[in-house]
Design an enzyme around this catalytic site. Structure first.
Site, PDB file in Angstrom:
ATOM      1  N   HIS A 294      11.400   2.591   3.326  1.00 33.09           N
ATOM      2  CA  HIS A 294      10.822   2.444   1.996  1.00 33.09           C
ATOM      3  C   HIS A 294      11.879   1.850   1.072  1.00 33.09           C
ATOM      4  CE1 HIS A 294       9.007   3.502  -1.904  1.00 33.09           C
ATOM      5  NE2 HIS A 294       7.875   3.547  -1.257  1.00 33.09           N
ATOM      6  N   GLU A 347       2.789   5.597   4.788  1.00 32.53           N
ATOM      7  CA  GLU A 347       1.782   4.902   5.597  1.00 32.53           C
ATOM      8  C   GLU A 347       1.523   5.583   6.937  1.00 32.53           C
ATOM      9  OE1 GLU A 347       3.235   0.972   6.052  1.00 32.53           O
ATOM     10  OE2 GLU A 347       3.185   0.514   3.911  1.00 32.53           O
TER      11      GLU A 347
END
Length: 408
Positions: A294, A347
């Site tokens: 991320h 995700e």
């Protein structure tokens, strides 16, 4: 945008490199223009009371509350009220606000009538949403936010946020050759979304799991789509225009994420005995493992922790396989990329949770949009209070002007 190496020169008002003119002063700044890092990384562009992401701590919040705590203990409607009004509702306020929102779910007849044509032209629901949302704003006579008082701006935002799930699910069903399912005012935001998507009232555990996901993704700092919405809001455009721009930014592959791609990776691995070979090969080739890493978090994404717990509560073979893959991916990343801080992101388990709750993979990112539209709208309302257009400068690095015009 220039590199960070130019920042100190620009801040001091020094001239640029040979052949470039000295940087002129910007009104109100004695030092001249401020040159910032590419992508505005690490630059605070405004003040906000909506929320913040503290990436090194693995923590984010909405107003003064932990976003994870809110996702575990509160409803979408509660958090919506918090972002729009600045406070969590009491029981009476919750009942009034929830009933009000439920009454806004129906889209105007003129919009409903053209949804089949939009679905035929744009098979991906998120693509169709850009057109449908713009039309919904026009059909309801939404005016520029600078021509409205705060109550009217809030009313426009409430209506559009409530209609986005109706639009997305209708576009999906029409694209599958099925009739749209009208919203049910007696169902919660999350349960109604699943009902309109599938045509069946969801199991309570599925509605609650999706609600946790929706709450956890309502807002997440000054990401590209949120910033886009605020830039458009600073022009005084109507709320629909701000949200259409945000949807457009979300559609980009560098921003929208890909929960479905994380599930595709699980499908490609197939069985536990293939995990190490599949993962190692891709890491050694320099490929990204979907669902990991991320740009902000330097530790585990708190949304991933929440959704892992949610997936484990739902249970099943997919969850067992996903946790086994996660464990080995993290171990192999630590072995092969010891200098990188790469952790599980939202995700990975978002895809698992949505799959278990019966959502088709083509609706994973649209489902994200159905909650993030609330956060976008909160930012639009906040930006509208600052009656100054966002109008940065750019540092010209082309051939120094003026040059003589060439003869033809």
């Amino acid at each position: 945008m220039p590199s960070t190496a130019t920042t100190s020169r620009a801040l001091s008002g020094d001239p640029g490199s040979p052949g470039e003119p000295a940087q002129p002063a910007v009104p109100g700044t004695a030092a001249g223009p401020i040159v910032v890092p590419p992508g505005l990384a690490g630059v605070s562009v405004t003040d906000t009371s909506i929320g913040h992401v503290r990436g090194r701590e693995g923590f984010y919040h909405y107003r003064q509350y932990s976003a994870v705590d809110l996702a575990e203990r509160r409803t979408v409607e509660d958090v919506w009220h918090l972002l729009f009004s600045g406070e969590l509702p009491d029981r009476e306020q919750r009942a009034e606000f929830t009933a009000r929102l439920a009454g806004y779910r129906e889209v105007p007849a003129g919009v409903r009538d053209v949804l089949p044509a939009i679905a035929a032209a744009a098979p991906a629901p998120l693509d169709g949403l850009r057109t449908a949302l713009s039309l919904a704003g026009a059909a309801q006579g939404m005016r520029p936010i600078w021509d409205l008082d705060e109550a009217a701006r809030r009313e426009d935002a409430l209506r559009l946020c409530a209609q986005v799930p109706t639009l997305l699910t209708a576009l999906h069903r029409l694209g599958q050759g099925e009739e749209p399912v009208p919203p049910r005012p007696d169902l919660s935001y999350a349960a109604n979304y699943l009902f309109m998507l599938t045509g069946t009232e969801p199991r309570p555990e599925h509605a609650r799991a999706i609600e946790r996901y929706l709450v956890s993704t309502i807002d997440h700092g000054f990401n590209a789509s949120t910033f886009t919405a605020r830039v458009i809001a600073s022009t005084g455009a109507d709320v629909a225009a701000c949200l259409v721009g945000a949807v457009g930014a979300l559609s980009g592959p560098l921003h929208g994420g890909a929960p479905s791609r994380a599930l595709d990776a699980l499908d490609a691995i197939g069985t536990p005995d293939r995990i190490d070979a599949w993962v190692r090969e891709r890491i050694e080739r320099g490929e990204r493992i979907m669902g990991f890493g991320h740009p902000v978090y330097r530790t585990e994404d708190p949304r991933s922790r929440l959704l892992r717990r949610t997936a484990c509560e739902l249970g099943g073979d997919l969850v067992e396989f996903a946790t086994a893959v996660e464990s080995r991916v993290l171990a192999l990343l630590a072995e092969l990329k010891p200098d990188r801080e790469i952790h599980t992101n939202v995700e990975f388990y978002a895809g698992v949770v949505m799959e278990l709750c019966g959502l088709p993979r083509t609706m994973f990112t649209p489902t994200f949009a159905s909650s993030r539209v609330i956060g976008w709208s909160a930012h639009v309302l906040e930006q509208a209070r600052d009656r100054k257009i966002i109008r940065p400068d750019a540092r010209y690095v082309g051939t120094p002007p003026p040059q003589p015009l060439p003869e033809i």
